[in-house]
Design a protein around this motif. Structure first.
Motif, PDB file in Angstrom:
ATOM      1  N   MET A   1       0.821  -1.212   0.000  1.00  0.00           N
ATOM      2  CA  MET A   1       0.000   0.000   0.000  1.00  0.00           C
ATOM      3  C   MET A   1       0.855   1.262   0.000  1.00  0.00           C
ATOM      4  N   ARG A   2       2.104   1.195   0.531  1.00  0.00           N
ATOM      5  CA  ARG A   2       2.891   2.408   0.666  1.00  0.00           C
ATOM      6  C   ARG A   2       3.192   3.055  -0.682  1.00  0.00           C
ATOM      7  N   ASP A   3       3.350   2.236  -1.723  1.00  0.00           N
ATOM      8  CA  ASP A   3       3.710   2.778  -3.019  1.00  0.00           C
ATOM      9  C   ASP A   3       2.502   2.966  -3.928  1.00  0.00           C
ATOM     10  N   ALA A   4       1.302   2.839  -3.369  1.00  0.00           N
ATOM     11  CA  ALA A   4       0.086   2.955  -4.176  1.00  0.00           C
ATOM     12  C   ALA A   4      -0.673   4.209  -3.773  1.00  0.00           C
ATOM     13  N   THR A   5      -0.989   5.034  -4.749  1.00  0.00           N
ATOM     14  CA  THR A   5      -1.788   6.224  -4.475  1.00  0.00           C
ATOM     15  C   THR A   5      -3.252   5.848  -4.391  1.00  0.00           C
TER      16      THR A   5
ATOM     17  N   TYR B   1      -8.006   2.997  -6.412  1.00  0.00           N
ATOM     18  CA  TYR B   1      -9.384   3.096  -6.908  1.00  0.00           C
ATOM     19  C   TYR B   1      -9.498   2.455  -8.289  1.00  0.00           C
ATOM     20  N   GLN B   2      -8.499   2.671  -9.138  1.00  0.00           N
ATOM     21  CA  GLN B   2      -8.522   2.034 -10.456  1.00  0.00           C
ATOM     22  C   GLN B   2      -8.436   0.512 -10.321  1.00  0.00           C
ATOM     23  N   ALA B   3      -7.656   0.041  -9.339  1.00  0.00           N
ATOM     24  CA  ALA B   3      -7.585  -1.398  -9.091  1.00  0.00           C
ATOM     25  C   ALA B   3      -8.925  -1.929  -8.603  1.00  0.00           C
ATOM     26  N   LEU B   4      -9.622  -1.129  -7.801  1.00  0.00           N
ATOM     27  CA  LEU B   4     -10.953  -1.522  -7.333  1.00  0.00           C
ATOM     28  C   LEU B   4     -11.917  -1.638  -8.498  1.00  0.00           C
ATOM     29  N   LEU B   5     -11.908  -0.653  -9.396  1.00  0.00           N
ATOM     30  CA  LEU B   5     -12.808  -0.685 -10.545  1.00  0.00           C
ATOM     31  C   LEU B   5     -12.514  -1.886 -11.437  1.00  0.00           C
ATOM     32  N   ALA B   6     -11.227  -2.235 -11.547  1.00  0.00           N
ATOM     33  CA  ALA B   6     -10.826  -3.344 -12.418  1.00  0.00           C
ATOM     34  C   ALA B   6     -10.891  -4.690 -11.704  1.00  0.00           C
TER      35      ALA B   6
ATOM     36  N   PRO C   1      -6.755  -8.602  -9.159  1.00  0.00           N
ATOM     37  CA  PRO C   1      -6.346  -9.587  -8.149  1.00  0.00           C
ATOM     38  C   PRO C   1      -4.935  -9.361  -7.629  1.00  0.00           C
ATOM     39  N   ALA C   2      -4.149  -8.507  -8.293  1.00  0.00           N
ATOM     40  CA  ALA C   2      -2.785  -8.243  -7.845  1.00  0.00           C
ATOM     41  C   ALA C   2      -2.763  -7.591  -6.467  1.00  0.00           C
ATOM     42  N   TYR C   3      -3.875  -6.960  -6.069  1.00  0.00           N
ATOM     43  CA  TYR C   3      -3.926  -6.292  -4.780  1.00  0.00           C
ATOM     44  C   TYR C   3      -4.548  -7.161  -3.696  1.00  0.00           C
ATOM     45  N   GLU C   4      -4.861  -8.408  -4.030  1.00  0.00           N
ATOM     46  CA  GLU C   4      -5.411  -9.327  -3.039  1.00  0.00           C
ATOM     47  C   GLU C   4      -4.388  -9.531  -1.921  1.00  0.00           C
ATOM     48  N   GLY C   5      -4.806  -9.286  -0.677  1.00  0.00           N
ATOM     49  CA  GLY C   5      -3.900  -9.423   0.449  1.00  0.00           C
ATOM     50  C   GLY C   5      -3.043  -8.205   0.718  1.00  0.00           C
ATOM     51  N   ARG C   6      -3.103  -7.214  -0.158  1.00  0.00           N
ATOM     52  CA  ARG C   6      -2.278  -6.012  -0.003  1.00  0.00           C
ATOM     53  C   ARG C   6      -3.095  -4.795   0.415  1.00  0.00           C
ATOM     54  N   ALA C   7      -4.374  -4.773   0.053  1.00  0.00           N
ATOM     55  CA  ALA C   7      -5.190  -3.599   0.345  1.00  0.00           C
ATOM     56  C   ALA C   7      -6.654  -3.989   0.463  1.00  0.00           C
TER      57      ALA C   7
ATOM     58  N   ASN D   1     -15.987   8.187  -1.522  1.00  0.00           N
ATOM     59  CA  ASN D   1     -16.506   7.391  -0.407  1.00  0.00           C
ATOM     60  C   ASN D   1     -15.569   6.252  -0.005  1.00  0.00           C
ATOM     61  N   CYS D   2     -14.348   6.243  -0.544  1.00  0.00           N
ATOM     62  CA  CYS D   2     -13.416   5.146  -0.299  1.00  0.00           C
ATOM     63  C   CYS D   2     -12.326   5.530   0.697  1.00  0.00           C
ATOM     64  N   ARG D   3     -12.045   4.603   1.616  1.00  0.00           N
ATOM     65  CA  ARG D   3     -10.865   4.695   2.460  1.00  0.00           C
ATOM     66  C   ARG D   3     -10.079   3.402   2.294  1.00  0.00           C
ATOM     67  N   TRP D   4      -8.768   3.464   2.401  1.00  0.00           N
ATOM     68  CA  TRP D   4      -7.916   2.328   2.073  1.00  0.00           C
ATOM     69  C   TRP D   4      -7.199   1.817   3.309  1.00  0.00           C
ATOM     70  N   PHE D   5      -7.127   0.496   3.430  1.00  0.00           N
ATOM     71  CA  PHE D   5      -6.521  -0.122   4.602  1.00  0.00           C
ATOM     72  C   PHE D   5      -5.595  -1.253   4.175  1.00  0.00           C
ATOM     73  N   ALA D   6      -4.571  -1.478   4.985  1.00  0.00           N
ATOM     74  CA  ALA D   6      -3.624  -2.541   4.679  1.00  0.00           C
ATOM     75  C   ALA D   6      -4.147  -3.911   5.093  1.00  0.00           C
ATOM     76  N   ASP D   7      -5.028  -3.947   6.105  1.00  0.00           N
ATOM     77  CA  ASP D   7      -5.548  -5.234   6.563  1.00  0.00           C
ATOM     78  C   ASP D   7      -6.902  -5.040   7.239  1.00  0.00           C
ATOM     79  N   ALA D   8      -7.531  -6.167   7.565  1.00  0.00           N
ATOM     80  CA  ALA D   8      -8.871  -6.134   8.151  1.00  0.00           C
ATOM     81  C   ALA D   8      -8.868  -5.514   9.542  1.00  0.00           C
ATOM     82  N   ALA D   9      -7.791  -5.728  10.303  1.00  0.00           N
ATOM     83  CA  ALA D   9      -7.730  -5.159  11.651  1.00  0.00           C
ATOM     84  C   ALA D   9      -7.790  -3.639  11.603  1.00  0.00           C
ATOM     85  N   ALA D  10      -7.101  -3.055  10.645  1.00  0.00           N
ATOM     86  CA  ALA D  10      -7.114  -1.596  10.522  1.00  0.00           C
ATOM     87  C   ALA D  10      -8.499  -1.104  10.108  1.00  0.00           C
TER      88      ALA D  10
END
Length: 359
Positions: free
Chosen positions: A1-5, A10-15, A18-24, A48-57
């Protein structure tokens, strides 16, 4: 997540990348839900989106896990993951066992793995997706023929027949708003239909229950056929209560309800609502609870006539010998529900997610 704006995520969400599975993970502020980026749900607005590294966060920020993509679940088998991706990519496809065999899969293995990990077969999930698409198109005002095409049915008559089997109505009969509103809700144990008015819940059923069309027809007659499609504030309350229930946070499902039945049936259903999560009753015990110890068969019939699954917890009724008896939603669901609710007996126990329970 650190290197992802945020824009990259958001573009990964729209698409559904799967490359972000487990990362965000994404938290949706308008719903209070957090999801995988590959979630098949309708995509939120970027604001309306907020981004997290894991479920705990995400949980620490006050978000609840999505019931469709289940972001806290253990990894799924590759076969299940792959076919879910196929279903997301081709939601209108009319899948068959021959299609699975042509892809090199053993249909019986697919069926077993999906029932173990998803609670129902792949073909059942595919039919649910197609029907839900049709309902969504009608709810936003599309013509029936457009809804039929969106749902992947070959003919208008095929769509109407499937719709009528599910709802007990032709599609156009639910096109306009009514005194009651019907909405599809996702749960870890399969889709459910919730019908509400501005004050209470009137019906809550799993979509694959054979008696669902008859129950809808009966309810429609009681209200003069005035049932439309869409959400109301009560729908949101039902959905939130189901999320808490399946996540192991609250087993009460304390919702306002309207009980459509005889005086005797309402007595039985009211008594059922008094059975705490984590406890069970026999038919004889339930008959004694309502002061009619000899009315065991009538109690069983009232139990079978319940149209408020989970909220009127008929799954908590077992045989006098302690064995599980029939359940209209399927014995596999009853087993999962009782296992889930066992954790409610001990307030200090680790909670169990219904979607992770073995069959």
């Amino acid at each position: 997540m650190r290197d992802a704006t945020d824009d990259t995520l958001y573009q990964a969400l729209l698409a559904r990348d799967p490359a972000y599975e487990g990362r965000a993970l994404v938290g949706v502020t308008s719903t209070g839900i957090f999801c995988r980026l590959t979630c098949p749900a309708r995509k939120p607005l970027a604001r309306n989106c907020r981004w997290f590294a894991d479920a705990a966060a995400a949980r620490a920020a006050g978000f609840r896990p999505c019931l469709r993509c289940r972001p806290e679940d253990r990894p799924l088998p590759a076969l299940v993951e792959g076919l879910l991706a196929q279903l997301q990519a081709q939601p209108d496809r009319r899948w068959t066992e021959a299609d699975l065999a042509a892809m090199g899969h053993d249909p019986s293995t697919v069926r077993r793995q999906f029932r173990t990990h998803m609670g129902r077969s792949f073909l059942q999930m595919a039919r649910e997706v197609r029907m839900r698409q049709g309902l969504e198109r009608i709810a936003i005002g599309d013509d029936v023929i457009e809804a039929q095409l969106e749902a992947g049915f070959d003919s208008a008559s095929g769509f109407r027949a499937a719709f009528r089997r599910l709802f007990g109505h032709a599609p156009q009969d639910l096109r306009q708003g009514g005194d009651l509103s019907a909405e599809w809700l996702d749960t870890p144990l399969g889709g459910m239909i919730a019908i509400v008015d501005d004050r209470s819940l009137h019906l809550l059923e799993f979509v694959d229950r054979k008696a669902l069309p008859a129950g809808l027809q009966r309810l429609s007659r009681m209200v003069g056929g005035r049932i439309g499609l869409g959400r109301r504030p009560v729908t949101d309350r039902v959905e939130a209560a189901l999320q808490d229930f399946f996540a192991g946070r609250d087993g009460r499902l304390d919702l306002p309800v309207t009980l459509h039945g005889t005086e005797f049936q309402r007595r039985v259903w009211t008594a059922l609502r008094q059975v705490p999560p984590g406890e069970t009753r026999s038919y004889g015990g339930l008959a004694a609870d309502i002061g009619s110890p000899r009315a065991v068969r009538a109690v069983a019939a009232a139990n079978a006539g319940n149209r408020l699954a989970l909220v009127v917890p008929c799954h908590r009724v077992i045989g006098s010998d302690g064995k599980l008896t029939g359940y209209a939603g399927g014995l596999w669901r009853k087993e999962r529900l009782i296992a889930l609710e066992a954790s409610y007996r001990d307030p200090g126990a680790n909670r169990v997610d219904a979607g992770q329970l073995p069959l």
